[in-house]
Design an enzyme around this catalytic site. Structure first.
Site, mmCIF file in Angstrom:
data_model
loop_
_atom_site.group_PDB
_atom_site.id
_atom_site.type_symbol
_atom_site.label_atom_id
_atom_site.label_comp_id
_atom_site.label_asym_id
_atom_site.label_seq_id
_atom_site.Cartn_x
_atom_site.Cartn_y
_atom_site.Cartn_z
ATOM 1 N N THR A 29 0.783 -1.064 -0.065
ATOM 2 C CA THR A 29 -0.049 0.085 0.090
ATOM 3 C C THR A 29 0.768 1.208 -0.007
ATOM 4 O OG1 THR A 29 -1.922 0.925 1.058
ATOM 5 C CG2 THR A 29 -0.480 -0.028 2.393
ATOM 6 N N LYS A 84 3.247 0.942 -3.886
ATOM 7 C CA LYS A 84 2.680 0.228 -5.042
ATOM 8 C C LYS A 84 3.565 0.431 -6.436
ATOM 9 C CE LYS A 84 -2.066 0.343 -3.436
ATOM 10 N NZ LYS A 84 -3.475 0.442 -3.913
ATOM 11 N N ASN A 136 -0.430 -4.320 -6.018
ATOM 12 C CA ASN A 136 -0.701 -4.253 -4.739
ATOM 13 C C ASN A 136 -0.765 -5.617 -3.961
ATOM 14 O OD1 ASN A 136 -2.946 -5.618 -5.958
ATOM 15 N ND2 ASN A 136 -4.313 -4.309 -4.627
ATOM 16 N N ASP A 163 -6.761 -4.484 -7.479
ATOM 17 C CA ASP A 163 -7.861 -3.271 -7.056
ATOM 18 C C ASP A 163 -8.992 -3.171 -8.061
ATOM 19 O OD1 ASP A 163 -6.917 -2.429 -4.691
ATOM 20 O OD2 ASP A 163 -5.642 -0.947 -5.700
ATOM 21 N N GLY A 179 -11.688 11.064 -11.404
ATOM 22 C CA GLY A 179 -10.477 10.766 -10.647
ATOM 23 C C GLY A 179 -9.396 10.231 -11.639
ATOM 24 N N GLY A 212 -6.303 9.137 -10.204
ATOM 25 C CA GLY A 212 -5.214 8.486 -9.152
ATOM 26 C C GLY A 212 -5.167 6.916 -9.274
ATOM 27 N N ALA A 251 -6.571 4.342 -7.718
ATOM 28 C CA ALA A 251 -7.720 3.491 -7.870
ATOM 29 C C ALA A 251 -8.359 3.762 -9.450
ATOM 30 C CB ALA A 251 -8.634 4.103 -6.976
ATOM 31 N N GLY A 265 -17.997 0.679 -2.390
ATOM 32 C CA GLY A 265 -16.598 0.469 -2.511
ATOM 33 C C GLY A 265 -16.177 -0.628 -1.485
#
Ligand code: NDP
Length: 287
Positions: free
Chosen positions: A68, A72, A93, A108, A133, A135, A137, A251
């Site tokens: 994490t 990563k 991950n 993920d 987003g 990033g 994720a 989530g």
């Protein structure tokens, strides 16, 4: 008398900070439910110590490890084999170790995809998606959606450089049309959108009163609206989408599914998904 075996099979997570990572709760619950002699360790590793830590998990015969923040991406250079999707995402991950070799995966986006297909009953093939987003994720989710045959992805992000980089990746490396949309004012969801995903950190506990700056009137009942935030699972974003009749996907399911994929990779056994979900619900004190 049965033969004794006190040896633990080791897995865990390396991160910094890592104290609030809840993965131990669901993995230990799963090991207990299936009477497996596995242990999940939550291990703080500073960035400068990552290489030594990786040598350490090899020396201690770990079955594998999660990574994490902030490891990563950095971990890629220590791996022997990197799965194709993880290479595209640019982050790993989950590692498993076989015959002394380190194999890198990214679970993920796969966890998200499993939730979408199994829980929301949505086949992504040919669909149009909007991702809020750009990033880690968002990268994982958009790469897996593209690989699963989504036809078009709009990446909506405040930071244009990060958004454009993800769009370039999707357009150049995967057979999927992608475009960038800036997010400097309230964003209206384009008509024809089938899948909308909040892949930002907006709404994560304790900031539960925050919601993404979009025109919620542009959400309609035919959309599937998803959030990556596991805690609380019913974010304001999903509540607003639910009010418009959209199918919603939280989530928490993604978190459990990505953990379940890791469990299977390490143990070779199908994960007790409901046990893992219940453990997290109790831990978060939700529902
Ligand atoms: P990153 O820091 O890599 O990316 C954060 C993204 O959120 C960026 O695109 C950032 O935009 C955007 N963002 C943050 N705040 C705002 C805001 N107020 N308005 C608009 N955009 C915003 O984080 P990750 O992608 O790794 O994680 C994002 C979330 O996903 C976290 O909350 C994490 O808990 C969750 N997550 C859930 C998982 C699950 O299994 N359920 C798995 C992995 C992550 P910008 O680039 O413009 O700064």
């Amino acid at each position: 008398m049965s033969e004794k075996n006190y040896k633990s099979e080791l897995v865990g997570v390396l991160g910094c900070p890592v104290a609030e990572n809840p993965t131990i709760v669901m993995q230990e619950a799963a090991f207990k439910a299936l009477d497996l002699n596995y242990r999940y360790l939550t291990i703080e590793v500073k960035p400068a110590d990552l290489e030594s830590a990786i040598k350490g998990i090899l020396a201690c015969n770990f079955k594998g490890i999660n990574l994490t923040i902030p490891h990563k991406v950095e971990v890629l250079k220590y791996l022997d084999v990197i799965a194709d999707d993880a290479r595209l995402i640019g982050a790993v991950n989950t590692i498993f170790i076989k015959d002394g070799k380190l194999y890198g995966e990214n679970t993920d986006g796969k966890g998200f995809l499993k939730s979408l297909i199994d829980e929301a009953k949505v086949d992504p093939k040919g669909k149009r998606a909007v991702i809020l987003g750009a990033g880690g994720a968002a990268r994982a989710i958009s790469v897996e959606l593209a690989l699963a045959g989504v036809e078009h992805i709009t990446i909506v992000n405040r930071n244009e450089k990060r958004g454009q980089e993800l769009v370039t990746l999707l357009n150049s490396k995967i057979d999927c049309k992608a475009q960038y949309a800036s997010w400097n004012c309230t964003f209206s969801i384009p008509s024809g959108t089938d899948i909308l995903v909040n892949a930002t950190s907006i709404g994560l506990y304790p900031d539960v009163n925050e919601k993404a700056d979009i025109d919620y009137g542009t959400i309609h009942a035919e959309m599937t609206v998803c959030d990556v935030i596991p805690n609380p699972p019913r974010t304001l974003f999903l509540k607003e989408a639910g009010k418009r009749g959209a199918k919603t996907l939280d989530g928490l399911g993604m978190l459990v599914n990505q953990g379940a994929i890791g469990f299977k990779i390490w143990t070779g056994i199908n994960a007790p998904v409901e046990v893992m979900k219940k453990a997290l619900i109790e831990e978060f004190g939700i529902f």
